[in-house]
Write an enzyme that holds these catalytic residues in place. Structure first.
Site, PDB file in Angstrom:
ATOM      1  N   VAL A  77       0.737  -1.310  -0.029  1.00 51.77           N
ATOM      2  CA  VAL A  77      -0.074   0.005   0.192  1.00 51.77           C
ATOM      3  C   VAL A  77       0.764   1.174   0.001  1.00 51.77           C
ATOM      4  CG1 VAL A  77      -1.586   1.400   1.420  1.00 51.77           C
ATOM      5  CG2 VAL A  77      -1.870  -1.015   1.169  1.00 51.77           C
ATOM      6  N   CYS A  78       0.580   2.413  -0.665  1.00 47.19           N
ATOM      7  CA  CYS A  78       1.068   3.462  -0.632  1.00 47.19           C
ATOM      8  C   CYS A  78       0.120   4.681  -1.014  1.00 47.19           C
ATOM      9  CB  CYS A  78       2.334   3.689  -1.981  1.00 47.19           C
ATOM     10  SG  CYS A  78       1.632   3.682  -3.774  1.00 47.19           S
ATOM     11  N   ALA A  79       0.389   5.626  -1.167  1.00 44.60           N
ATOM     12  CA  ALA A  79      -0.657   6.915  -1.283  1.00 44.60           C
ATOM     13  C   ALA A  79      -1.336   6.859  -2.488  1.00 44.60           C
ATOM     14  CB  ALA A  79       0.124   8.416  -1.121  1.00 44.60           C
ATOM     15  N   GLU A  81      -0.721   4.521  -5.559  1.00 45.43           N
ATOM     16  CA  GLU A  81      -0.363   3.232  -5.989  1.00 45.43           C
ATOM     17  C   GLU A  81       1.194   2.988  -6.675  1.00 45.43           C
ATOM     18  OE1 GLU A  81      -1.857   2.335 -10.448  1.00 45.43           O
ATOM     19  OE2 GLU A  81      -3.321   2.205  -9.152  1.00 45.43           O
ATOM     20  N   MET A 106      -4.015   4.450  -1.119  1.00 43.53           N
ATOM     21  CA  MET A 106      -4.727   5.264  -0.035  1.00 43.53           C
ATOM     22  C   MET A 106      -5.634   6.366  -0.493  1.00 43.53           C
ATOM     23  SD  MET A 106      -4.239   3.523   2.679  1.00 43.53           S
ATOM     24  CE  MET A 106      -4.586   4.348   4.146  1.00 43.53           C
TER      25      MET A 106
END
Length: 383
Positions: A77-79, A81, A106
């Site tokens: 998971v990141c901000a 993708e 996210m």
């Protein structure tokens, strides 16, 4: 014999939501920076999560492989993708299978709405809860005889129009239980788009710049030909105009006054000392006059432990009077102290969100997304 190489797979917010609703095991590698991770993360009953910032993984993932279990789904998971795809591909190259990245990151997680059927209404109508699982927001659609009313409409209005079209119903009312401070309301915009009626408590609307219908105790709102009645109840405390609704004598929509595991906070307009008495009176007197058998449906949840069967957030009112910590404070002075002191941090950009919901400022879509990033923090006990 040929060996099939595992590939990095996308996991949509909907698919992730279903994993959490069904309490399936999941390991999450969150590669955002530590500050963003500590502020807001994905949580669930069988979720293990580790935060290793992307910049620590740019040279490779070998040093962290021992922290990532084998034999179960791994979600990176990141901000937005991009970083999670980069890290996920490295995990696959290192021989790991069952590796996914969160599609849209996210940012997409914050905006996803998952509709859940709460129950049937007496005329054959239905009540649905829309769970914004990434932010803890809850909104509702009352459906009856081809018409629908939405309570506490969120900014992502396409989710409601798509659902209404799928079920062949016309949205005729949008209703806000109060002037929200943690998220941007889509109620007025959707009502204008569809020619529906937008409702707001008058006491919360002293500074709004647009027209609305006044939520008043003497004005029932009818949905459908058989008049499924949404009965408003003035219930101040979170805001001075906060209004609850009884739907079909069965369901009790409490806005941000009462949650499953906590109660609303009175400080988001800077008037905690003024409103704490109203909050106590609503919770300990007005709500006590109602049937214990009402099903409470709040506008938020603070923790994943409030997600019940199938992801639904609800509780019997009598059970909350027996078990909810915010309803067990006998001493009025102690109650005042608890709900005005040592509160969790206020929601991100809450003043700008209030200004937007009044129509005083008109931020762009991207600015609105940024304003809403993070948890809702509308409850006293959300720490």
């Amino acid at each position: 014999m040929t060996t099939q190489t595992a590939a990095l797979q996308a996991m949509t917010p909907h698919e992730l939501t279903q994993i959490l609703f069904q309490k399936q095991p999941l390991f999450i590698l969150d590669v955002r920076n530590e500050g963003d991770f500590n502020d807001w993360k994905i949580e669930g009953h069988n979720v293990q999560i580790v935060n290793i910032p992307y910049f620590d993984l740019m040279e490779g993932v070998d040093a962290v492989l021992d922290k990532i279990p084998e034999g179960q789904k791994v979600l990176v998971v990141c901000a937005k993708e991009g970083s999670s795809i980069f890290v996920g591909e490295q995990l696959v190259e290192a021989g790991r299978s069952g590796v996914y990245y969160l599609q849209g990151g996210m940012k997409a997680w914050s905006e996803h709405l998952e509709p859940i059927k709460v129950g049937n209404l007496r005329d054959g109508g239905e009540l649905y809860q829309f769970v914004r699982i990434g932010k803890g927001c809850l909104s509702y659609m009352v459906v009856s005889n081809g018409e629908a009313a939405i309570v506490d409409t969120l900014r992502m209005t396409d989710a409601y129009t798509e659902f209404a079209n799928k079920h062949h119903v016309k949205i005729t009312h949008t209703i806000d239980t109060h002037l929200h401070a943690d998220h941007i309301s889509g109620g007025k915009r959707l009502a204008d788009q569809l020619g529906a009626t937008y409702w707001l408590p008058e006491k919360d609307a002293t500074e709004v710049t647009f027209s609305y219908e006044k939520l008043e105790e003497s004005r029932d709102i009818h949905v459908g030909n058989s008049k499924i009645t949404i009965q408003p109840i003035h219930s101040p405390g979170h805001t001075i105009g906060s209004t609850s609704f009884i739907v079909d004598d069965t369901y009790f929509l409490t806005g941000d006054i009462l949650f499953v595991e906590s109660i609303g906070r009175p400080d988001l307009a800077g008037l905690a000392e003024d409103w704490v008495g109203d909050l106590r009176n609503t919770l300990y007197n007005r709500y006590r006059e109602l049937s214990d058998d009402l099903i409470v449906l709040p506008a938020h949840f603070g923790k994943y432990t409030e997600l019940g069967e199938g992801g639904k957030v609800s509780a019997r009112l009598g059970d909350l009077f027996a078990n909810n910590p915010g309803l067990q404070i006998k001493d009025e002075g102690e109650f005042r102290k608890i709900v005005t002191q040592n509160l969790p941090p206020q929601p991100n950009a809450y003043q700008e969100i209030r200004q937007t919901n009044m129509g005083k400022i008109t931020p762009s879509d991207e600015e609105q997304r940024e304003m809403e990033i993070g948890p809702n923090r509308c409850a006293v006990h959300d720490k």
